[in-house]
Enzyme design. Sequence first.
Site, PDB file in Angstrom:
ATOM      1  N   GLY A 217      32.938  36.928  55.115  1.00 28.66           N
ATOM      2  CA  GLY A 217      33.404  37.249  53.960  1.00 28.66           C
ATOM      3  C   GLY A 217      33.668  38.490  53.929  1.00 28.66           C
ATOM      4  O   GLY A 217      32.793  39.343  53.856  1.00 28.66           O
TER       5      GLY A 217
ATOM      6  N   GLY B  35      35.423  40.488  51.551  1.00 31.39           N
ATOM      7  CA  GLY B  35      36.265  40.729  50.188  1.00 31.39           C
ATOM      8  C   GLY B  35      35.740  42.163  49.646  1.00 31.39           C
ATOM      9  O   GLY B  35      35.499  43.011  50.497  1.00 31.39           O
TER      10      GLY B  35
ATOM     11  N   LYS C 147      23.793  35.271  30.490  1.00 31.06           N
ATOM     12  CA  LYS C 147      25.033  34.999  31.277  1.00 31.06           C
ATOM     13  C   LYS C 147      26.032  34.050  30.238  1.00 31.06           C
ATOM     14  O   LYS C 147      25.254  33.367  29.429  1.00 31.06           O
ATOM     15  CB  LYS C 147      24.564  34.258  32.398  1.00 31.06           C
TER      16      LYS C 147
ATOM     17  N   VAL D 112      33.191  43.131  48.501  1.00 38.48           N
ATOM     18  CA  VAL D 112      31.709  43.439  48.909  1.00 38.48           C
ATOM     19  C   VAL D 112      31.621  43.578  50.448  1.00 38.48           C
ATOM     20  O   VAL D 112      31.380  44.688  51.016  1.00 38.48           O
ATOM     21  CB  VAL D 112      30.675  42.663  48.418  1.00 38.48           C
TER      22      VAL D 112
HETATM   23  P1  NAI Z   1      35.587  38.336  46.731  1.00 36.50           P
HETATM   24  O1  NAI Z   1      36.179  37.060  46.315  1.00 36.50           O
HETATM   25  O2  NAI Z   1      36.310  39.688  46.742  1.00 36.50           O
HETATM   26  O3  NAI Z   1      35.321  38.342  48.550  1.00 36.50           O
HETATM   27  C1  NAI Z   1      35.074  37.109  49.143  1.00 36.50           C
HETATM   28  C2  NAI Z   1      35.530  37.032  50.441  1.00 36.50           C
HETATM   29  O4  NAI Z   1      35.055  35.761  51.198  1.00 36.50           O
HETATM   30  C3  NAI Z   1      37.098  36.719  50.524  1.00 36.50           C
HETATM   31  O5  NAI Z   1      37.740  37.865  51.357  1.00 36.50           O
HETATM   32  C4  NAI Z   1      37.151  35.217  50.925  1.00 36.50           C
HETATM   33  O6  NAI Z   1      38.721  35.054  51.721  1.00 36.50           O
HETATM   34  C5  NAI Z   1      36.064  35.103  51.957  1.00 36.50           C
HETATM   35  N1  NAI Z   1      35.719  33.664  52.125  1.00 36.50           N
HETATM   36  C6  NAI Z   1      35.771  32.808  51.213  1.00 36.50           C
HETATM   37  N2  NAI Z   1      35.233  31.606  51.673  1.00 36.50           N
HETATM   38  C7  NAI Z   1      34.887  31.963  52.912  1.00 36.50           C
HETATM   39  C8  NAI Z   1      34.378  31.159  53.962  1.00 36.50           C
HETATM   40  N3  NAI Z   1      33.783  30.067  53.906  1.00 36.50           N
HETATM   41  N4  NAI Z   1      34.211  31.997  55.237  1.00 36.50           N
HETATM   42  C9  NAI Z   1      34.488  33.381  55.214  1.00 36.50           C
HETATM   43  N5  NAI Z   1      35.089  34.034  54.399  1.00 36.50           N
HETATM   44  C10 NAI Z   1      35.150  33.244  53.208  1.00 36.50           C
HETATM   45  O7  NAI Z   1      33.917  38.326  46.323  1.00 36.50           O
HETATM   46  P2  NAI Z   1      33.091  39.605  46.486  1.00 36.50           P
HETATM   47  O8  NAI Z   1      33.131  40.612  45.340  1.00 36.50           O
HETATM   48  O9  NAI Z   1      32.982  40.558  47.687  1.00 36.50           O
HETATM   49  O10 NAI Z   1      31.644  38.708  46.431  1.00 36.50           O
HETATM   50  C11 NAI Z   1      31.214  38.211  47.721  1.00 36.50           C
HETATM   51  C12 NAI Z   1      29.700  37.468  47.342  1.00 36.50           C
HETATM   52  O11 NAI Z   1      28.778  38.286  46.827  1.00 36.50           O
HETATM   53  C13 NAI Z   1      30.162  36.477  46.252  1.00 36.50           C
HETATM   54  O12 NAI Z   1      29.280  35.133  46.595  1.00 36.50           O
HETATM   55  C14 NAI Z   1      29.650  37.011  44.891  1.00 36.50           C
HETATM   56  O13 NAI Z   1      29.236  35.916  43.947  1.00 36.50           O
HETATM   57  C15 NAI Z   1      28.259  38.025  45.338  1.00 36.50           C
HETATM   58  N6  NAI Z   1      28.372  39.025  44.678  1.00 36.50           N
HETATM   59  C16 NAI Z   1      29.123  39.987  44.516  1.00 36.50           C
HETATM   60  C17 NAI Z   1      28.803  41.066  43.421  1.00 36.50           C
HETATM   61  C18 NAI Z   1      29.902  42.243  43.280  1.00 36.50           C
HETATM   62  O14 NAI Z   1      29.515  43.269  42.881  1.00 36.50           O
HETATM   63  N7  NAI Z   1      31.134  41.794  43.568  1.00 36.50           N
HETATM   64  C19 NAI Z   1      27.546  41.274  42.985  1.00 36.50           C
HETATM   65  C20 NAI Z   1      26.604  40.333  43.249  1.00 36.50           C
HETATM   66  C21 NAI Z   1      26.845  39.031  44.126  1.00 36.50           C
END
Ligand code: NAI
Length: 348
Positions: A175, A177, A82, A179
């Site tokens: 959440g 987003g 990383k 994913v």
């Molecule tokens: P993203 O940033 O696209 O989505 C995160 C979502 O969570 C957003 O819609 C945000 O408004 C919401 N959010 C933030 N704080 C919140 C809370 N306290 N309560 C409810 N909603 C909240 O991130 P993504 O890419 O969807 O990733 C989600 C998680 O999965 C992260 O922790 C990331 O590290 C992990 N992850 C993602 C991968 C990927 O392929 N994108 C791979 C491995 C892990």
Amino acid sequence: MDHTDVTTPDDAEFEKIVHCTDPDTGLDSVIAIHSTTLGPSLGGIRMKRYPSHDAAAADAKRLAQAMSYKAAMAGLDLGGGKSVINADPTAQNRAELLLAHGRAIEALGGQYIPAVDMGTTIADLDLIAGVVTTVSSRLRDPSEFTAAGVVAAIRAAVQETEGVSLDGVRIGIQGLGNVGARIALLLFAEGARLVVADIDTERAHRVAASTGAQVVSPAEVLTAEVDVLCPCAAGGVVTTARTDSLPARYVIGAANNVLADPALAARLRERDIVHVPDFVANAGGLIACAAEVIQDDTGLHARVENIGETTLSLLRAADVRGQDTVTTALQLAKERIADRRAVAGSVR
Ligand code: NAI
């Protein structure tokens, strides 16, 4: 809050830690290579302003170690690495910083393959590809594969524990987003009844409109009467207090370091709550990144779905060993790396 499920490891555990500074651009970055026993190390470039270089280095090390275990559990021939750039992602000279960091990566001769992470984008990786020979997540967002893998883990855990499909199973997603929103659609297609939450309420209502989900607040989803809690926002949502009152019987999500303290895995086990560790459930994105590196998507979907099989093996091994799933997954990952090291040693 950004937690990790492994304590800050000793430098001696690492193959290489490169501290990069570049007076011309002001670059302050760290590349941590935990292990290349299974293959070249692959892991994201995180861009974030840390309080100090040491804090950046500590984060890079913990994240690199976690990548070793994630790749090992996913059955990939990849090691763990990383890197972090200690800078505000909105920095004016962002491109110069990324290119200077890229030159430091290239100097490692392919031991570390960069991918997208918090604070960096696919476009950034494309830029870095101008100075780095091998780059991942340059062509596509890995999120759809991460989502499919999490759903495979949930399906396998529920089937193994209760012998039922996801039809009618109540699942709370925190959440929505890249994913979480995809997970909602996939689970809806399998008949699950969803409760969803996002700090962006408009986003939550958009997902609800296409899945019939009930929208609740981000805090309420943790106490909602659901069968499965699927955290897909920040880490650390399962705290000591919440562990004792969690209504859900499964905790399986995409968010890294869902447990505020890895020791809580034992408490979840005592309460008969099935927990699939994040680094097992969310490996779909890494599997897709690995396919991108070798430019071969053959069987990619099946390899991501295989996270279901990995989940079954893990749950069974944890039962046999009489311990929690985090401890067991870490042991299984370390065993795979040690076995490979032993084979390599005997060949030499
Ligand atoms: P993203 O940033 O696209 O989505 C995160 C979502 O969570 C957003 O819609 C945000 O408004 C919401 N959010 C933030 N704080 C919140 C809370 N306290 N309560 C409810 N909603 C909240 O991130 P993504 O890419 O969807 O990733 C989600 C998680 O999965 C992260 O922790 C990331 O590290 C992990 N992850 C993602 C991968 C990927 O392929 N994108 C791979 C491995 C892990």
